[in-house]
Write an enzyme that holds these catalytic residues in place. Structure first.
Site, PDB file in Angstrom:
ATOM      1  N   CYS A  81      36.380  49.492  34.130  1.00 14.25           N
ATOM      2  CA  CYS A  81      35.640  49.450  35.389  1.00 14.25           C
ATOM      3  C   CYS A  81      36.454  48.604  36.354  1.00 14.25           C
ATOM      4  CB  CYS A  81      34.229  48.906  35.178  1.00 14.25           C
ATOM      5  SG  CYS A  81      34.167  47.198  34.621  1.00 14.25           S
ATOM      6  N   TYR A  82      35.777  47.939  37.262  1.00 17.68           N
ATOM      7  CA  TYR A  82      36.465  47.196  38.318  1.00 17.68           C
ATOM      8  C   TYR A  82      37.228  45.989  37.778  1.00 17.68           C
ATOM      9  CZ  TYR A  82      36.990  45.240  43.038  1.00 17.68           C
ATOM     10  OH  TYR A  82      37.487  44.749  44.216  1.00 17.68           O
TER      11      TYR A  82
END
Length: 526
Positions: free
Chosen positions: A467-468
Site C-alpha cells: 500500500c502507501y
C-alpha cells in the site's frame, strides 16, 4: 471465520489504493489551477492577470473536476487492477467493458419497466447521467461492486484455456464471456434493490450528521484505531467519495463525498465558504501537530544515555509526518510497547476534529503540510479558516506533549529511549548514518534477499503486495518471521502480524522495496 473475513477486508483495503491514491493528484492539479485563477493573488502577482495563464488555470481545474464526477468507472478499473492477482492489464480492460455493459443494460431495463424519470427531473430522483447514460445513481459504489466482481471472476478464469477451435475463447475472453450474463443480471437486480440501499445510505449519513460532534469524534477516533490492522482506509474512504460524506450541487453538477465536494468548491470562485462536509477530510491535524508533541514528549522522557539515540529516530519520523502525513514510524514507536498511548492518540485525534468542527474550520490537510499549503492558502482565510486550523493544531501539540509526558513518567512506560534491557533497538548518530545508507539501498536488489530471509524464505511467501507505506504479504507460516532482522537490517519501521497476513512498514520507499522483492522472487505480473 474471523481471520478469513479479516483477510478479505485487508485485500479489499489494499485494492482500494489503486484508485484512491490517484485522486489526491487530481486535487493538487485543481489547487494549482485555482492559484493561477485566484483574483486576490493576481493583485500581488500581476503576471497572473495574463489571459494565457488564466486560461491555463481554468483548463487545469475544469478538466480535472471531470474525474470527480466519473468516480464510478475510475474505481471499477482501479479496484479490478488492485484485486487481480495476475494479468492486471487484461483485468483493467475487462472492467471497462463490464462497466459499459452494466450502465447500458440498466438504462434499457429501466426503460422497459417505465422507471426512467424525465431528463429534466433528475435532481432528487435517485437517478443520474453516467457517461451520457441515465441510470440509478449508485455513485462510487457501482465501481466498487463491479471492480470486485470482475476481479473475482478474472482471478478464477483468466488462465483457463481451451483446445482446438475454442482456443480463441480462453483466458481474458472467457472472463468477459462469463461476466456478460452476470453483469446484465446485476443491472436488473440493482434496479430493484438500489433504491432501498440509497435510502439506507442516506439514513446513515443523516444519523452521523444528526449525531453532530459525537459522530465526528467517532469517525476521527476509529480512523486512527484501525491503523494496526490496515483497515483504516475503510473508515474514511466512504466519507470522502460517497454520499455518506455529503451531497452538493455545484455549478449545475452533483458531487458526492467530502473530498469531491471540496475540490469542486475549490474550483468554483463563486463559492465564498466551504461546506461543513469538508470536516471529514480534516484528518491531517494530528499528523502535522499532535504526533509531533508526542515525539517531543518521548524525547524529553528518554533516559539520558539514550537522548542522542532517540533524537536520531524521532526527528526524521516527525518531519515525514509533518510534510507527507506518513505517521506509521511514530505510531509504531509506541503502539506495541505502550498501547495506552496509542488509544489516547486515537482519542485525541477524534477530539481534534471535533474542535475544528465547533469553530467552523473548513481547511483540510489529509497528507501533511504540503497538501495543506496547496489546498487551503490560495482559497483565502474566509473560505477555509486555515489560521484557526494552525492555532488548534498548536493547542493539540501542547495537549499531546503534556498528557504523553505525564503518562510516560507516571506509569513508567517503556517508550523508545526509556528501555534499559536492550529489547528495543535504537540508533546513535553513527548508527543512524548507517541506517540511512540502508534506507537508500532498500529499493535495490541488495536488500531483497535479507527481506525474504526475514519473512521465512521464498517458499514461505504466498503473495506480495503493498500500500502507501507498507509491504503487505500473505505467508504460509507467519510464526517464523524474524522481526529483528527486518527492522535492524532492512530499515523497517515496524512489523505487524495478523494470522497469515504480515505487514512490514517501510514508509514512502515501499514501492521500490516491493519491486526489488518481486524481482528477487521472480514475480513479473505484479
Amino acid at each position: 471465520m474471523k481471520e478469513k473475513i479479516l483477510n478479505q477486508l485487508q485485500n479489499f483495503s489494499k485494492g482500494m489504493f489503486v484508485p484512491v491514491l490517484i485522486l489526491p493528484i487530481a486535487g493538487i492539479i485543481i489547487a494549482m489551477g485555482n492559484i493561477l485563477t485566484n483574483a486576490k493573488l493576481a493583485e500581488y502577482f500581476p503576471f497572473l492577470k495574463n489571459d494565457i495563464i488564466y486560461g491555463l488555470g481554468k483548463m487545469l481545474s475544469g478538466s480535472l473536476v471531470s474525474i470527480l464526477i466519473n468516480l464510478g468507472i475510475i474505481f471499477c478499473v482501479g479496484l479490478a487492477v488492485g484485486l487481480s492477482k495476475k494479468k492486471k492489464a487484461e483485468a483493467a480492460f475487462t472492467s471497462l467493458l463490464v462497466f459499459l455493459v452494466f450502465i447500458n443494460a440498466m438504462n434499457i431495463f429501466l426503460k422497459f419497466t417505465n422507471k426512467l424519470v424525465p431528463a429534466d427531473a433528475l435532481r432528487g430522483s435517485g437517478q443520474t447521467m453516467v457517461l451520457g447514460v441515465q441510470v440509478l445513481d449508485m455513485g462510487v459504489f457501482l465501481g466498487i461492486i463491479l471492480g470486485i466482481v470482475v476481479a473475482y471472476v478474472h482471478n478464477r478464469f483468466c488462465e483457463k484455456e481451451f483446445n482446438g477451435a475454442f482456443q480463441i475463447y480462453g483466458g481474458s475472453r472467457l472472463v468477459f464471456i462469463i461476466l456478460i450474463p452476470i453483469t446484465v443480471i446485476l443491472s436488473i437486480v440493482f434496479s430493484y434493490v438500489w433504491p432501498s440501499v440509497q435510502y439506507g445510505i442516506s439514513s446513515m449519513g443523516e444519523f452521523i450528521k444528526g449525531a453532530g460532534n459525537f459522530g465526528v469524534f467517532t469517525y476521527g477516533t476509529l480512523e486512527r484505531l484501525l491503523i494496526p490492522t490496515g483497515l483504516h482506509h475503510l473508515v474514511y474512504t466512504p466519507f470522502l467519495y460517497t454520499s455518506l460524506g455529503g451531497v452538493a450541487e455545484i455549478g449545475g453538477k452533483v458531487f458526492e463525498g467530502a473530498r469531491n465536494i471540496y475540490f469542486a468548491e475549490m474550483a468554483d470562485p463563486t463559492i465564498t465558504q466551504l461546506s461543513a462536509s469538508v470536516i471529514w477530510d480534516a484528518r491531517g491535524l494530528s499528523k502535522m501537530f499532535g504526533l509531533i508533541g508526542a515525539c517531543l514528549a518521548m524525547y524529553h522522557t528518554a533516559l539520558p544515555k539514550n537522548k542522542s539515540k532517540i533524537k536520531a529516530i524521532l526527528i526524521p519520523a516527525a518531519v515525514t509526518s509533518i510534510l507527507a502525513g506518513v505517521t506509521e514510524p511514530i505510531e509504531f514507536s509506541f503502539m506495541f510497547v505502550a498501547p495506552i498511548l496509542f488509544v489516547l492518540h486515537a482519542f485525541l485525534s477524534g477530539l481534534g476534529m471535533v474542535v475544528l468542527n465547533v469553530f467552523g474550520v473548513r481547511a483540510i490537510g489529509p497528507n501533511g503540510l504540503i497538501d495543506f499549503l496547496l489546498y487551503n492558502i490560495p482559497l483565502g482565510i474566509d473560505k477555509t479558516g486555515w489560521p484557526m486550523f494552525i492555532l488548534i493544531g498548536l493547542a493539540q501539540f501542547a495537549m499531546y506533549y503534556f498528557i504523553f509526558r505525564f503518562l510516560i513518567v507516571k506509569f513508567k512506560l517503556k517508550t523508545p529511549g526509556r528501555e534499559d534491557d536492550g529489547n528495543t533497538k535504537l540508533y546513535s548518530k553513527s548508527d543512524y548514518k548507517e541506517k540511512s545508507a540502508k534506507d537508500k539501498k532498500a529499493g535495490s536488489s541488495n536488500l531483497a534477499p535479507v527481506i525474504v530471509e526475514g519473512l521465512g524464505g521464498k517458499d514461505n511467501i504466498i503473495k506480495v503486495d503493498n500500500c502507501y507505506t507498507r509491504l503487505r504479504l500473505v505467508l504460509k507460516d507467519s510464526s517464523i518471521v524474524n522481526k529483528e532482522l527486518l527492522q535492524n537490517e532492512t530499515a523497517a519501521s515496524g512489523v505487524v502480524i495478523k494470522g497469515e497476513n504480515v505487514q512490514v512498514v517501510y514508509g514512502l520507499k515501499v514501492t521500490s522495496v516491493r519491486r526489488s522483492v518481486d524481482e528477487y522472487l521472480g514475480i513479473e505480473a505484479n
